[in-house]
Scaffold this active site. Structure first.
Site, PDB file in Angstrom:
ATOM      1  N   THR A 125     -30.273  38.809 112.171  1.00 50.73           N
ATOM      2  CA  THR A 125     -29.694  38.694 113.508  1.00 50.73           C
ATOM      3  C   THR A 125     -28.206  39.013 113.515  1.00 50.73           C
ATOM      4  O   THR A 125     -27.507  38.772 112.518  1.00 50.73           O
ATOM      5  CB  THR A 125     -29.901  37.269 114.055  1.00 50.73           C
ATOM      6  N   TYR A 149     -28.639  28.548 113.574  1.00 51.14           N
ATOM      7  CA  TYR A 149     -29.547  29.694 113.615  1.00 51.14           C
ATOM      8  C   TYR A 149     -28.972  30.864 112.828  1.00 51.14           C
ATOM      9  O   TYR A 149     -29.620  31.413 111.926  1.00 51.14           O
ATOM     10  CB  TYR A 149     -29.819  30.103 115.063  1.00 51.14           C
TER      11      TYR A 149
END
Length: 339
Positions: A125, A149
């Site tokens: 990501t 995350y």
């Protein structure tokens, strides 16, 4: 690209019943690969996996089951999408993210090494960059995640790098920017309830599932004051995984970390204007305060992936991305499926 008769093994897709994973399955099938999907259906859907694909209900952290699956189906590569992906949730429940994204991935990688898998494509990501100082952001920019995350994904990238240095495994870590849209043939799309992506939310508003779209901040240092993001069509992202896999096979001693984006940003207001145009309606917009941790602009420097892989975007027009997402939202309503 390898021909259909040249595929040396099957590919295991973890999280293949989810949004991005299901599109990767379709891209692999379209390219002639034999695919096995492993998913615990925590957020995925069994109907999202084509009937022709072998489906295994299970968890990537179950090493014995994973190794048995690898052996049974002649798995030579893994595309790893399974995990948790809500930034806000990761702040409130960090242990879930370090378990699902980092610890489970570590176990999966160990299972792969033990079973003789040599190629691994990882769903990473742009959140690994945190608040980048230079935009477009390149792969060698400082990695400073501002939420669990992003850090959970960066930790898995490091695990892969260390393992690849010690074992006969090469990997591609693909750092996504803002994924949107749905399969142009209507075979899959974003279906998980509670998704937080702007285009998905706007399409829900257009189809009556929401009353409005919130705009979080209008005072950013951008042309119109709203946040700017690089939106990539999910089918282009899926194609990038296939291209990365075939590059790994052709270059067994090399690994790759690459951004996957278009290198072009759109503001929140620009996106909503396009949604209004595609839907021929004015969706209600409500101004909300900034959300903590949202960078003003996040756009990919995508030169590395373009220079390394055969991948080229095919669905980069923002109106096309919106139209495909809207078509899928209507399909969900017609079929009475979850979203």
């Amino acid at each position: 690209m390898l021909g259909r008769s040249d595929k040396p093994f099957s590919v295991l897709v973890t999280g293949g019943a989810g949004y991005i994973g299901s599109h990767a399955v379709l891209a692999l099938l379209d390219a002639g690969w034999k695919v096995v999907v492993l998913d615990n259906l925590a957020t995925g859907f069994r109907w999202a996996v084509p009937e022709t694909v072998e489906f295994v209900l299970g968890d990537v952290a179950d090493m014995e089951m994973v190794q048995a699956t690898i052996a049974k189906h002649n798995i030579g590569a893994i595309l790893h999408f399974a995990g948790s992906l809500l930034v806000g949730e990761s702040v409130g429940n960090p242990l879930k993210y370090y378990r699902n994204n980092t610890a489970a991935s570590r176990t999966l990688i160990e299972a792969a090494i033990g079973a003789g898998v040599h190629h691994f494509v990882f769903s990473s990501t742009a959140a690994t960059y945190g608040m980048p100082e230079v935009v477009p952001v390149a792969e060698d920019a400082p990695k400073a995640p501002i939420n669990p995350y992003g850090l959970s994904k960066l930790m898995t990238e490091q695990i892969l790098a260390d393992v690849a240095a010690a074992h006969p495994l090469n990997y591609a870590a693909l750092r996504y920017f803002n994924v949107a849209g749905a399969d142009p043939q209507g075979r899959s799309g974003q279906s998980v309830a509670g998704a937080t992506h702007l285009i998905h939310i706007a399409c829900e508003a257009a189809t009556g599932k929401r009353g409005h779209v919130g705009i979080y901040g209008d005072d950013y240092p951008t042309p119109d004051g709203t946040g700017v993001r690089d939106y990539i069509h999910v089918s282009d992202l899926a194609d990038a995984h296939v291209a990365a896999l075939e590059w790994l096979i052709a270059n067994p001693s090399e690994s790759l970390t690459a951004n996957v984006g278009y290198g072009r940003g759109y503001s929140v207001l620009e996106v909503l204007d396009v949604v209004d145009h595609v839907t021929n309606m004015a969706i209600e917009r409500r101004q909300e305060p900034r959300r903590a941790g949202d960078p003003p602009t996040l756009v990919a420097d995508n030169r590395r992936i373009l220079e390394t892989l055969s991948w080229r975007p095919r669905h980069g027009d923002l109106a096309s991305i919106v139209a495909s997402a809207l078509a899928w939202e209507r399909t969900l309503q017609e079929r009475g499926l979850s979203s």
